[in-house]
Design an enzyme around this catalytic site. Structure first.
Site, mmCIF file in Angstrom:
data_model
loop_
_atom_site.group_PDB
_atom_site.id
_atom_site.type_symbol
_atom_site.label_atom_id
_atom_site.label_comp_id
_atom_site.label_asym_id
_atom_site.label_seq_id
_atom_site.Cartn_x
_atom_site.Cartn_y
_atom_site.Cartn_z
ATOM 1 N N ASP A 15 0.804 -1.218 0.041
ATOM 2 C CA ASP A 15 -0.084 -0.091 0.060
ATOM 3 C C ASP A 15 0.709 1.100 -0.064
ATOM 4 O OD1 ASP A 15 -2.015 -1.886 0.426
ATOM 5 O OD2 ASP A 15 -1.924 -1.668 2.583
ATOM 6 N N GLU A 184 -11.082 0.126 -3.634
ATOM 7 C CA GLU A 184 -10.442 0.833 -2.395
ATOM 8 C C GLU A 184 -9.308 1.449 -2.868
ATOM 9 O OE1 GLU A 184 -9.372 -3.099 -1.047
ATOM 10 O OE2 GLU A 184 -7.877 -3.459 -2.510
HETATM 11 C C1 6LW Z 1 -5.214 -2.416 2.320
HETATM 12 C C2 6LW Z 1 -6.190 -2.562 1.210
HETATM 13 C C3 6LW Z 1 -5.936 -3.955 0.622
HETATM 14 O O1 6LW Z 1 -5.782 -1.554 3.394
HETATM 15 O O2 6LW Z 1 -5.215 -4.750 1.797
HETATM 16 O O3 6LW Z 1 -7.324 -5.373 -0.282
HETATM 17 C C4 6LW Z 1 -5.343 -3.808 2.977
HETATM 18 N N1 6LW Z 1 -6.520 -4.400 -0.066
HETATM 19 O O4 6LW Z 1 -6.094 -1.665 -0.002
HETATM 20 C C5 6LW Z 1 -4.103 -4.204 3.665
HETATM 21 O O5 6LW Z 1 -3.013 -4.095 2.996
#
Ligand code: 6LW
Length: 520
Positions: A15, A184
């Site tokens: 991330d 996201e």
């Molecule tokens: C992060 C999100 C993700 O917050 O994993 O599935 C999480 N995607 O973007 C943790 O890295």
């Protein structure tokens, strides 16, 4: 356009978020239940990144007792505005956002202020500073509208910069580009008066992708950029060296060149152990928005199959909070001397164990340390390859009724592993060794010769496992493997010193296996 050696930050650093201040770039990444939290890396060229501090350390640390490894600190965003650095991040519990925090600093290296909670649900918070001085907060959460095209939504609210709290009405901006996919990792950018909302879809696994939407006003309405996904490796097949590419943050150089940092993994036999790493991708803007990896459409610069060697200094991590430990250079031999105070907490527990480790950031590696069995009392101590509380393997020494023994213990997907015992006395060298497709746990009597091939002479393999057992594909979760030291035992056992603690390319690695990042 320059071709960059990727990954630019190897090992578990998911991330990525990046900002530029003058000629300096600062990056933050997720740390889950590890302490200290949120490393800040600095670069002048977006390729070489040096650790300069941590956002969550000392007074700014938030306790994570009881947390599973995959929960804790998720997806921080870093921005700089009017001389102040801002970081927003989520604390996850049970794989869901449970609290959102904001912290600030005048120096990205720290100290960072004690994080303050923001009234925000969901995950992956981000900040956007508009030209008019207003600040906007975005995040991802479950869709609130009936009949939304996706299960997730990106929402926005204004951030009052003096009160440091969210104010004004909430705006739902977007449900993602791909019908049915959770959206996201939102980040907002303004370019020539238009707003670009870049997100990620498809989950952080093989279908991960970067998508985007644009609007004339920051509050919307947002229209999906029909070129989405702007970047993905989901269609490149199992042979592609980099998989799971997504979660982009964009940055511009002082000369106006645009780049994106994204996450991706480098699987071996379809299983990755290094976690999600940071990759650098060129960006071109046109009248519709950003084009990622123009010309090729993929992350480049990764050598298939083979490791990028790294001699990065360790970012020593513990679990769920600080541990009592001292790390220094070994005056008598290459490597570090690490003194670790025991704790009676198993690695399978949810408290703070006596554990100190660094990220595995190359496929083929070895980690070794010397312990003096004369010092072993109530300790069960040694070297560990740790994925999470349910999946880890350790070569440990403990004192039994007939003297000291070395053996491998651990857990694989929650099932206990106990290997055969090897009697040991005096100084013992423990080693974890991998060629990228296995983890071997070795033990030798004596501290051994420190010179090249001699080092492994006389060693016994206590146990060996395919690398797949420690992979994220097998274990689940969001992290990569950490390699380090464990010292389980009652406080009365006293601190234990590990000498010649060394992590590097295996002594007999094939020529070139350690030859550093290269340009394709
Ligand atoms: C992060 C999100 C993700 O917050 O994993 O599935 C999480 N995607 O973007 C943790 O890295």
């Amino acid at each position: 356009m320059r071709l960059v050696p990727n990954p630019v930050l190897p090992g578990c650093h998911p991330d990525p978020s990046v900002c530029r201040v003058g000629e300096d770039y600062f990056m933050v990444t997720s740390t889950f239940a590890y302490h200290p939290g949120i490393p800040v890396h600095h670069s002048r060229d977006l390729i070489t990144w040096d650790l300069v501090g941590h956002v969550l350390a000392g007074a700014s640390w938030l306790p994570l007792d009881g947390s599973q490894v995959a929960d804790g600190v998720w997806a921080p965003t870093i921005r700089h505005h009017d001389g102040v650095f801002y970081v927003v991040f989520t604390i996850a519990r049970d794989r869901q956002g449970s609290a959102t925090y904001l912290t600030t600093a005048s120096d990205a290296a720290g100290p960072w202020r004690v994080p303050i909670p923001l009234e925000a649900d969901g995950i992956d918070p981000s900040l956007f500073f508009d030209r008019d001085g207003r600040a906007w907060f975005t995040a991802a959460r479950d869709a609130t509208a009936d009949g939304a095209s996706g299960p997730g939504e990106i929402w926005l609210r204004e951030l009052d910069l003096s009160a440091l709290r969210l104010v004004g009405p909430e705006h739902v901006l977007w449900h993602g580009a791909v019908t049915g996919q959770w959206v996201e990792a939102p980040h907002l950018y303004e370019r020539d008066g238009r707003y670009h909302l870049v997100g990620a879809e498809g989950g952080t696994e093989r279908n991960h992708a970067v998508t985007s939407a644009t609007a004339d006003h920051v509050t919307g309405p947002y229209r999906t950029d029909p070129r989405s996904p702007l970047l993905t490796h989901r269609h490149l097949g199992a042979g592609e060296a980099v998989q799971n590419v997504g979660h982009a943050d964009l940055v511009e150089t002082p000369d106006g060149e645009a780049w994106a940092l994204v996450l991706g993994v480098r699987p071996v036999r379809q299983h990755h152990t290094l976690g999600r790493e940071v990759l650098l991708v060129p960006v071109e803007w046109d009248e519709h928005g950003p084009v990622l990896a123009p010309g090729s459409g993929r992350v480049q610069g990764v050598r298939p199959g083979l490791p990028v060697t790294t001699d990065r200094p360790a970012d020593w991590l513990s679990l769920r909070g600080p541990v009592a430990a001292d790390v220094g250079a070994d005056a008598d031999a290459a490597g570090d001397v690490v003194t670790l105070h025991p704790r009676p907490v198993p690695l399978s527990g949810r408290e703070v164990p006596a554990f100190l480790a660094r990220r595995q950031d190359m496929h083929a590696f070895e980690l070794e340390a010397v312990v003096d069995t004369a010092l072993i009392g109530g300790h069960d101590a040694g070297l560990v390859a740790f994925q999470d509380e349910n999946t880890f393997l350790a070569a440990r020494v403990r004192r039994g009724p007939g003297g000291c023994v070395a053996r491998v213990t651990g857990r694989l997907n929650g099932a206990d592993v106990v290997g055969p015992e090897m009697p040991v006395a005096g100084e013992v060298t423990l080693r974890i060794r991998s060629d990228g497709e296995s983890y071997e746990f070795r033990c030798a009597q004596g501290a051994g010769e420190r010179g090249a091939e001699e080092r492994v002479a006389g060693e016994r393999v206590l146990a060996a496992f395919p690398h797949t057992v420690l992979s994220t594909e097998t274990a689940g979760g969001f992290t990569g493997v950490l390699l380090g030291l464990v010292n389980e035992g009652p406080a009365s056992a006293g601190p234990l010193t590990f000498r010649s603690v060394r992590y590097g390319v295996p002594a007999s690695a094939p020529d070139g296996a350690g030859a550093g990042a290269h340009h394709e």
